[in-house]
Design a protein around this motif. Sequence first.
Motif, PDB file in Angstrom:
ATOM      1  N   ASN A 167       0.341   3.833   1.497  1.00  0.00           N
ATOM      2  CA  ASN A 167       0.288   4.337   2.867  1.00  0.00           C
ATOM      3  C   ASN A 167       0.788   3.234   3.808  1.00  0.00           C
ATOM      4  N   GLN A 193      -8.353   3.737   1.092  1.00  0.00           N
ATOM      5  CA  GLN A 193      -7.814   5.086   1.026  1.00  0.00           C
ATOM      6  C   GLN A 193      -8.391   6.013   2.102  1.00  0.00           C
ATOM      7  N   TYR A 253      -6.014   6.658   5.209  1.00  0.00           N
ATOM      8  CA  TYR A 253      -4.645   7.115   4.965  1.00  0.00           C
ATOM      9  C   TYR A 253      -4.243   8.170   6.001  1.00  0.00           C
ATOM     10  N   ILE A 254      -2.957   8.248   6.289  1.00  0.00           N
ATOM     11  CA  ILE A 254      -2.405   9.294   7.138  1.00  0.00           C
ATOM     12  C   ILE A 254      -2.328  10.568   6.293  1.00  0.00           C
ATOM     13  N   HIS A 311       6.770   1.473   3.157  1.00  0.00           N
ATOM     14  CA  HIS A 311       5.385   1.147   2.797  1.00  0.00           C
ATOM     15  C   HIS A 311       4.701   0.218   3.791  1.00  0.00           C
ATOM     16  N   ASN A 364       0.852  -1.177   0.000  1.00  0.00           N
ATOM     17  CA  ASN A 364       0.000   0.000   0.000  1.00  0.00           C
ATOM     18  C   ASN A 364       0.893   1.235   0.000  1.00  0.00           C
ATOM     19  N   ALA A 397      -2.038   8.123  -3.496  1.00  0.00           N
ATOM     20  CA  ALA A 397      -2.920   6.997  -3.183  1.00  0.00           C
ATOM     21  C   ALA A 397      -2.789   5.949  -4.275  1.00  0.00           C
ATOM     22  N   SER A 457       1.268  10.408   3.545  1.00  0.00           N
ATOM     23  CA  SER A 457       1.148   9.849   2.198  1.00  0.00           C
ATOM     24  C   SER A 457       0.273  10.754   1.364  1.00  0.00           C
ATOM     25  N   SER A 458       0.863  11.448   0.437  1.00  0.00           N
ATOM     26  CA  SER A 458       0.090  12.329  -0.440  1.00  0.00           C
ATOM     27  C   SER A 458      -0.348  11.625  -1.718  1.00  0.00           C
ATOM     28  N   LYS A 487      -2.373   2.216   8.931  1.00  0.00           N
ATOM     29  CA  LYS A 487      -3.739   2.706   9.049  1.00  0.00           C
ATOM     30  C   LYS A 487      -3.755   3.880  10.017  1.00  0.00           C
ATOM     31  N   TYR A 488      -4.371   4.959   9.602  1.00  0.00           N
ATOM     32  CA  TYR A 488      -4.388   6.151  10.445  1.00  0.00           C
ATOM     33  C   TYR A 488      -5.129   5.886  11.755  1.00  0.00           C
TER      34      TYR A 488
END
Length: 632
Positions: free
Chosen positions: A101, A302, A305-306, A268, A99, A313, A310-311, A104-105
């Motif tokens: 990201n 998505q 995402y943090i 990652h 992934n 996706a 991670s800008s 997981k946020y």
Amino acid sequence: MNLKKYFVRALHRLQKGPGYTYKELLVWYCDNTNTHGPKRIIKEGPKKKLIWFFLTLLFASLVFWQWGILINTYLSYNVTSSLSIGFKTMKFPAVTVCNANPFKYSEVKHLLKELDRLIEAALERILQPTPGNSSENISPPLDLDLWHQIPLVLIDEHDKDNPVILDIFESNQGAAGNLSTGGNQTTEGNETACSHQGSDNCTYRNFTSAAQAVTEWYILQSTSILSKVPLQERIRMGYQAEDMILACLYGAEPCNYKNFTQIYHPDHGNCYIFNWGMDEEALNSSNPGAEFGLKLILDISQQDYIPYLSSAAGARLMLHQQKSFPFLKDQGIYAMAGTETSIGVLVDELERMGYPYSDCTMNGSDVPVKNLYSQYNTSYSIQACLRSCFQNHMIEICGCGHYMFPLPEGVNYCNNEDNPGWAYCYSSLRSSIRHRQICIDSCKETCNDTQYKMTISMADWPSEASEDWIFHILSYERDMSTNVTLDRNGIIKLNIYFQEYNYRTISESAATTIVWLLSSLGGQFGFWMGGSVLCLIEFGEIIIDSLWITIINVIGWCKGLKQKRAQARYPDAPPTVSELVEAHTNLGFQHEDACALPRDEVLPPEPGTPPPNYDSLRVQPLDILGPDSDAE
């Protein structure tokens, strides 16, 4: 005894020498050699002799000049590359999917809570830089200690000669001169890394956009926080295989997340490798074409995402050899969400020649850098060597290791609490050309390598007409729910296959061999002098004879010098044999007294006087061969 006589004769022959003078030897060589030119020197008239001597000397010089060029070309060990195309059943490459990201946020939010509040307040001040804004107005107060370790600043460049550096959370900038917190400011972001709070020992990294500066600053700060989290906890906070891999099909055989090997990648998070070949044999591809490749459906979630880490996706994937570590940051590609990505693969096999033709390695055993990626039981690669070299320098200079690379035993990762100056040390080391060159010089390319050339095409997936039933089925299979829990922003479909079974082999071969060298040397010698190998043997023979004559002359000169020194030490001539005999016969007698006394009254010799020994009067001949030389 016969052997002794043989060696004595041989020694006599060596002492005698070849029996020529230098002039006689040179004339004999010119008259008997098979090389063109020397014969004409001794047989022609005076004028032609001079011409032939000049021509022979000129062409001999050309021969030696050409020989020097040829030998230097051979010793340069140049190679030529050849391309060949083959056809065979090939092993399917190892496929690594991750992934974009890493975490997981929802799982790491409690760790990054203060950092997120800090970056949100900083962004607010960047976008709305009004005078009087201060961190005291925010409740609860911000943790500015985290900010001061690695601050972000803005630069006002209205005056190019005197740019103004503005710390976002500082209203008084006396340390930097006449600075202001308001007014028109550029959007250029700068990241600073200092050894400790308030230190002047800082390094600036300039960015043309504040978005880049914020992302880099957040990565650096989050690295310090996450480095203190145990590995198993980081794995738990990442995306699990059963949640990420929704469907799998290889050729006509179904597969699932259990057919993937999990590894933790610092960039990652959790990554999953298909056909890695660690625990079982690598899979072969039965046929080329999309129907015989690997088909995957991935869920990247998505929405979890943090936001500042991670800008981008999507899924990050890479094709590589079995038992090799995937360096996705350098060699990976992105697959975009909401698309079906088809990847056609062509294989290039590289075969390099080893020492002395190139400085490559077979397995990395002759590389002076300790491979930190060997803990994964993977094969050597130059990417692993370069990163291991950087980490070794980081540990040696900064006293701790960077979070993005493996650690040797007994070393900890860098963080702001235990290593306050690590960010400055890391930035200085990363920008150091000298340390970078040391690593480049220490690491070697692999002699044999396989590269996968990809042809990528994409299409929207699923289509608007089919997305409803596809999302229903996938949601039910994942969550056993009748409600749709998936959407286009989190779904990716991958098709990976061989385009054809033709593979290209790019191999190196020696541009110059010993056969080429000998034929080239002989060709030049034959062209300019009309010579051959036998002519070289003749030339070697005259060199040996000349050395022989020289040694004999040197020995004779040394003997003559020794005799001259002896004559200088004893100027009188040595007594003859008859004189020595007469002297010993008359020893102890006086002639006048002997005639006056009767025969029986001759005086005996004094007591203790030994009788004369006439055998000792024999003169030994001077022979350099030693006492055994008279055996003949």
